[in-house]
Scaffold this motif. Structure first.
Motif, short mmCIF file in Angstrom:
data_model
loop_
_atom_site.label_atom_id
_atom_site.label_comp_id
_atom_site.label_asym_id
_atom_site.label_seq_id
_atom_site.Cartn_x
_atom_site.Cartn_y
_atom_site.Cartn_z
N GLU A 18 -5.33 1.92 -0.52
CA GLU A 18 -4.34 2.23 0.50
C GLU A 18 -3.08 1.40 0.23
O GLU A 18 -3.13 0.17 0.22
N LEU A 19 -1.97 2.09 0.00
CA LEU A 19 -0.73 1.41 -0.32
C LEU A 19 0.08 1.12 0.93
O LEU A 19 0.01 1.85 1.92
N SER A 20 0.87 0.08 0.87
CA SER A 20 1.71 -0.30 2.01
C SER A 20 2.85 0.70 2.19
O SER A 20 3.57 1.02 1.25
N ASP A 21 2.99 1.18 3.42
CA ASP A 21 4.08 2.12 3.74
C ASP A 21 5.44 1.49 3.52
O ASP A 21 6.39 2.15 3.11
N ALA A 22 5.55 0.19 3.81
CA ALA A 22 6.84 -0.49 3.75
C ALA A 22 7.35 -0.66 2.32
O ALA A 22 8.54 -0.89 2.10
N ILE A 23 6.44 -0.53 1.35
CA ILE A 23 6.82 -0.75 -0.04
C ILE A 23 6.69 0.51 -0.89
O ILE A 23 7.55 0.83 -1.69
N ARG A 107 15.95 -5.69 -2.95
CA ARG A 107 14.62 -5.37 -2.42
C ARG A 107 14.52 -3.90 -2.04
O ARG A 107 13.50 -3.25 -2.29
N LEU A 108 15.59 -3.36 -1.46
CA LEU A 108 15.60 -1.94 -1.08
C LEU A 108 15.48 -1.06 -2.32
O LEU A 108 14.74 -0.08 -2.34
N ALA A 109 16.20 -1.42 -3.39
CA ALA A 109 16.15 -0.65 -4.63
C ALA A 109 14.76 -0.69 -5.26
O ALA A 109 14.25 0.32 -5.76
N MET A 110 14.13 -1.87 -5.25
CA MET A 110 12.78 -2.01 -5.81
C MET A 110 11.78 -1.16 -5.02
O MET A 110 10.95 -0.43 -5.60
N LYS A 111 11.82 -1.24 -3.71
CA LYS A 111 10.92 -0.44 -2.87
C LYS A 111 11.16 1.05 -3.08
O LYS A 111 10.23 1.85 -3.10
N ASP A 197 -5.06 -5.34 -9.06
CA ASP A 197 -4.69 -6.69 -8.60
C ASP A 197 -3.18 -6.87 -8.58
O ASP A 197 -2.64 -7.63 -7.77
N ALA A 198 -2.49 -6.18 -9.49
CA ALA A 198 -1.02 -6.27 -9.53
C ALA A 198 -0.40 -5.58 -8.31
O ALA A 198 0.66 -6.01 -7.82
N VAL A 199 -1.05 -4.52 -7.83
CA VAL A 199 -0.56 -3.83 -6.63
C VAL A 199 -0.55 -4.80 -5.45
O VAL A 199 0.41 -4.87 -4.67
N ALA A 200 -1.64 -5.57 -5.31
CA ALA A 200 -1.73 -6.55 -4.23
C ALA A 200 -0.63 -7.60 -4.35
O ALA A 200 -0.04 -8.01 -3.34
N LYS A 201 -0.33 -8.02 -5.57
CA LYS A 201 0.72 -9.01 -5.78
C LYS A 201 2.10 -8.44 -5.45
O LYS A 201 2.95 -9.13 -4.87
N ILE A 202 2.34 -7.18 -5.82
CA ILE A 202 3.62 -6.52 -5.51
C ILE A 202 3.80 -6.46 -3.99
O ILE A 202 4.89 -6.75 -3.47
N GLU A 203 2.75 -6.08 -3.28
CA GLU A 203 2.83 -5.99 -1.81
C GLU A 203 3.05 -7.37 -1.19
O GLU A 203 3.75 -7.50 -0.18
N GLU A 204 2.47 -8.38 -1.81
CA GLU A 204 2.66 -9.75 -1.31
C GLU A 204 4.10 -10.23 -1.52
O GLU A 204 4.68 -10.86 -0.62
N VAL A 205 4.67 -9.90 -2.66
CA VAL A 205 6.03 -10.35 -2.98
C VAL A 205 7.07 -9.63 -2.14
O VAL A 205 8.02 -10.25 -1.62
N TYR A 206 6.91 -8.32 -1.97
CA TYR A 206 7.93 -7.53 -1.29
C TYR A 206 7.60 -7.18 0.15
O TYR A 206 8.27 -6.36 0.77
N ALA A 207 6.57 -7.82 0.70
CA ALA A 207 6.20 -7.56 2.10
C ALA A 207 7.32 -7.98 3.04
O ALA A 207 8.02 -8.96 2.80
#
Length: 207
Positions: A18-23, A107-111, A197-207
Motif C-alpha cells: 500500500e503506497l502513501s497517497d501523499a507521495i 518536494r512537489l516535483a519529486m512527489k 525497503d526503498a519504498v519505505a525509505k522514500i515515504e519516510e524521507v518525503y512524508a
C-alpha cells in the motif's frame, strides 16, 4: 491509497504493498517537474565556453588608414568585430548556469514524478534484489522477467556492489539509492524499478 503488487526476481507476484497517497497518489504537477528538469540540466553545464573580444585578439595595434580623406569608413583597428579575424562582439564567456529551487517546489516535483510513474503503470516493486556474483547476464534476465526491458532506473535502499556492477554494462539501465534519485532520472527512464525497503525509505524521507 494506491496498491501495487510486489514481485520477486522471477516476475512472480509475492504480495501487495500500500503506497502513501501523499507521495505516490497526488495529481502530477507538470510545471514543477519541468522546473526541476531544467534545473538539473542547467546544473550539469560546465559553462566553460569562451570567445575572444577585440581586446584579446592578437594584432590590430595600428590604425589601418588615416581618419579622413581616403574614401573609406573610419577605422581604428583591424581587430574590431566587423573585420575578418576580429574579436567577437557579445560572445559567451565562462559563467555558471546553476540556479536553486526552493525546498517546497523540489518536494512537489519529486512527489509528482513518483505519482506519474504509478499512474502510468511504470513503477515495479520488487521484494528484494540479490546477486550471488557479478553477473550482467543474471541482471538482464531479472529485468526481462519483471517487465523492465529497455530504459530502467533501479532504486535500492542501500549500496550493493554486486547489483551495481551487474547493471553497469547494460545500456539504458542505471542504479541509484534513495538519497540520490532525482526528478530528471525518474522521468527519463521508462521503468522505475524499486526495492520494497526503498519504498519505505522514500515515504519516510518525503512524508
Amino acid at each position: 491509497m494506491p496498491n501495487i503488487k510486489v514481485m520477486d526476481m522471477t516476475g512472480n507476484e509475492v504480495s501487495t504493498i500500500e503506497l502513501s497517497d501523499a507521495i505516490f497518489g497526488i495529481t502530477p504537477n507538470v510545471p514543477a517537474m519541468h522546473t526541476m528538469v531544467v534545473n538539473y540540466l542547467a546544473n550539469q553545464r560546465q559553462g566553460t565556453q569562451s570567445t575572444l573580444t577585440r581586446t584579446e585578439v592578437s594584432g590590430g595595434g595600428r590604425k589601418p588608414w588615416r581618419q579622413k580623406g581616403t574614401g573609406h569608413a573610419r577605422q581604428g583597428s583591424t581587430r574590431a568585430p566587423q573585420w575578418t579575424h576580429g574579436g567577437v562582439a557579445l560572445g559567451p564567456k565562462p559563467r555558471s548556469y546553476r540556479f536553486t529551487v526552493n525546498k517546497k517546489l523540489r518536494r512537489l516535483a519529486m512527489k509528482s514524478a513518483l505519482s506519474s510513474k504509478v499512474l502510468s503503470g511504470d513503477m515495479i516493486v520488487l521484494d528484494n534484489i540479490t546477486m550471488n556474483e557479478f553477473k550482467t547476464k543474471d541482471m538482464v534476465k531479472m529485468l526481462g522477467a519483471v517487465g523492465a526491458q529497455g530504459k530502467a532506473l533501479i532504486v535500492m535502499p542501500e549500496v550493493d556492489a554486486k547489483v551495481i556492477k551487474s547493471a553497469a554494462n547494460i545500456p539504458g539501465v542505471k542504479t541509484a539509492l534513495v538519497n540520490t534519485i532525482n526528478v530528471y532520472d525518474i522521468l527519463n527512464y521508462d521503468k522505475f524499478v524499486v526495492v520494497k525497503d526503498a519504498v519505505a525509505k522514500i515515504e519516510e524521507v518525503y512524508a
